[in-house]
Design an enzyme around this catalytic site. Structure first.
Site, PDB file in Angstrom:
ATOM      1  N   ASP A   1      -2.648  -5.051   0.389  1.00 15.66           N
ATOM      2  CA  ASP A   1      -2.116  -6.354   0.789  1.00 15.66           C
ATOM      3  C   ASP A   1      -2.723  -6.884   2.075  1.00 15.66           C
ATOM      4  OD1 ASP A   1      -0.836  -4.418   2.319  1.00 15.66           O
ATOM      5  OD2 ASP A   1       1.191  -5.092   1.854  1.00 15.66           O
TER       6      ASP A   1
ATOM      7  N   MET B   1       0.820  -1.209   0.000  1.00  8.53           N
ATOM      8  CA  MET B   1       0.000   0.000   0.000  1.00  8.53           C
ATOM      9  C   MET B   1       0.861   1.270   0.000  1.00  8.53           C
ATOM     10  SD  MET B   1      -2.940  -1.233   2.719  1.00  8.53           S
ATOM     11  CE  MET B   1      -3.938   0.257   2.521  1.00  8.53           C
ATOM     12  N   HIS B   2       0.206   2.399  -0.231  1.00  8.36           N
ATOM     13  CA  HIS B   2       0.732   3.754  -0.001  1.00  8.36           C
ATOM     14  C   HIS B   2       1.746   4.256  -1.024  1.00  8.36           C
ATOM     15  CE1 HIS B   2      -1.122   2.860   3.819  1.00  8.36           C
ATOM     16  NE2 HIS B   2      -0.125   2.127   4.246  1.00  8.36           N
TER      17      HIS B   2
END
Length: 483
Positions: free
Chosen positions: A233, A77-78
């Site tokens: 995830d 992520m991110h």
């Protein structure tokens, strides 16, 4: 059959499951991370695609991909993946464990004082929004060229389908999503100099976002099958082990360490650096505590103590674990999120003596990561959330020794189920199954896998570990100003 693709930090994993949810084949391809400056963590998106293409092509040795009905995506992520108007990558992606944008976090919270209410979260350097503000301030000419902002797995989607799309669970980690409305927040986007036209279209996890491009389908010996939105995830990993309902929780021991608990609404404790995000299922959310270095600490200590690999190291530890030792380890090798939100924090060994040996260090690392996970679970309990069952997943959870240690540290029973090591890819494949069969129930497509073991805490061991955890908790405030 259904294909699940999980874009991790260290590797891309791809799996194929059948209509019964049984694993038929799996492959992986390694990835590398670049750290060009202190606090920087970057990857080349082109390498993501090359690794994905390599891993999927390798699957053809084991299964006939022409039978695949749908594809699901999961990923780290991110990460800020920036494309220009031609769809070309502008710079290396800035990853989830990058700590350069602490000042931009302060600026965004000052500019949007109610950002924690809008997003349910404390603004942190790991999230995507402050990374874009950093690019705007430090790379202004490049920022002017940004036409599309994508999360890592969604770059794979673009390469596969030509579509700019994302799912709610991954989008929630950007700090641009209004958590209650499950939609982009124009005020937060404007604070970073962006508009929703630069953002991907939002979908729920099982929704179809496009179909596989004919040229990619031909290269992979597949049909032009649908590609569903997928999930971040952790949300996908939860689905992989059947964590779909409020009251269920999991503890993930991957590169990072995550405690993930499903909720029926938006709950949060931003001040304790807990995350409140959307789940990869409609009308469901989750609470999450995150430590930035978990199983990655094992890779690190194995390397510097000259073990052949982590498995050999843990095997020796299990045979000859130090009965008494006083070494404490702070596992902040990449800074920390929950509960400290400190990108400048670093790893610390404390209590070394002439009697300390490499097994003392290994034991301290396992305990230190476990103590850090306990900090996150404590923060969750303090905001009123208790789980009915905690399932262990992730590569680190393959160690039975560590599984029992965690139960003893937490003083909680833990379960270990099959498929935990491929959780995110399995969850992505399950979302593809849901997308292809929208009338199917979530429970039928995302059942709990086979229970392999249950770990009950040893009370006397817990009391010994609790004493060391008190030292662990006291240590960070003492050294914080020295980082």
């Amino acid at each position: 059959m259904y294909l699940g693709i999980d874009l991790g930090t260290s590797a891309v994993k791809v799996i194929v499951i059948d209509d019964e949810g049984q694993l038929l084949a799996q492959k992986s391809a390694s990835l590398s991370v670049q750290n060009p400056h202190p606090l920087f963590s970057e990857q080349d998106p082109h390498q993501w695609w090359q690794a994905t293409d390599q891993a999927v092509r390798a699957l053809r040795d084991d299964v006939d991909l022409a039978d695949v009905k749908g594809i699901g995506l999961s990923g780290q992520m991110h990460g800020a993946t920036l494309l220009d108007s031609a769809g070309e990558v502008l710079r290396p992606a800035i990853l989830w464990n990058d700590g350069r944008s602490a000042e931009q976090c302060r600026q965004l919270e000052a500019q949007v004082p109610d950002s924690r209410i809008r997003t349910g979260n404390l603004m942190m350097p790991g999230f995507t929004a402050p990374k874009l503000l950093w690019v705007r301030q430090h790379e202004p000419e490049l920022f002017k060229q940004v036409k599309h902002v994508l999360l890592p797995k969604d770059y794979l989607r673009y390469k596969m389908t030509g579509q700019f799309a994302s799912d709610m669970s991954d989008a929630a980690g950007t700090m641009w999503l209004n958590l209650k409305n499950r939609d982009w927040d124009d005020t937060l986007l404007a604070a970073t100099g962006l508009t929703r036209e630069q953002m991907p279209k939002l979908y729920e996890g099982p929704e179809i976002t496009g179909t596989l491009n004919p040229d990619i389908a031909q290269a992979w010996a597949m049909k032009t099958v649908p590609v569903v939105a997928g999930g971040g995830d952790n949300a996908a990993g939860a689905l992989g082990v059947g964590i779909t309902k409020p009251g269920q929780a999991m503890l993930s021991l991957g590169t990072s360490g995550v405690y993930f608990a499903v909720t029926d609404g938006v709950y949060g404790n931003p001040e304790a650096a807990l995350h409140s995000f959307c789940h990869a299922l409609p009308d469901r959310w989750h609470l999450m505590s995150v430590i930035l270095s978990a199983a990655s600490c094992l890779d690190w200590i194995a390397k510097i103590t000259n073990y052949a690999d982590v498995a050999t190291m843990l095997s020796e530890l299990e045979q000859s674990a130090p009965v008494q030792h006083n070494v404490i380890f702070l596992p902040y090798l990449s800074g920390e999120r929950t509960p400290h939100n400190d990108p400048n924090a670093t790893g610390v060994f404390f209590g070394l003596t002439h009697q300390s040996n490499r097994l003392s260090l290994v034991q301290a690392v396992l305990e230190g990561v476990s103590f850090a996970m306990a900090d996150g679970i404590q923060a969750m309990h303090e905001c009123g959330y208790q789980s009915d069952e905690i399932t262990l997943i992730g590569g680190g959870a393959q160690s039975a020794y560590w599984r029992q240690l965690l139960a003893d540290v937490l003083n909680l029973p833990l379960t270990y189920r099959s498929g935990g090591d491929i959780g995110p890819a399995l969850g992505a494949a399950r979302l593809a199954m849901l997308g292809c069969h929208p009338d199917s129930s979530i429970e039928s497509c995302c059942p709990k896998p086979e229970l392999l073991a249950t770990y009950t805490p040893d009370l006397s061991r817990h009391q010994q570990l609790h004493q060391r955890r008190e030292t662990f908790k006291a240590l960070y405030p003492c050294v914080k100003e020295l980082f």
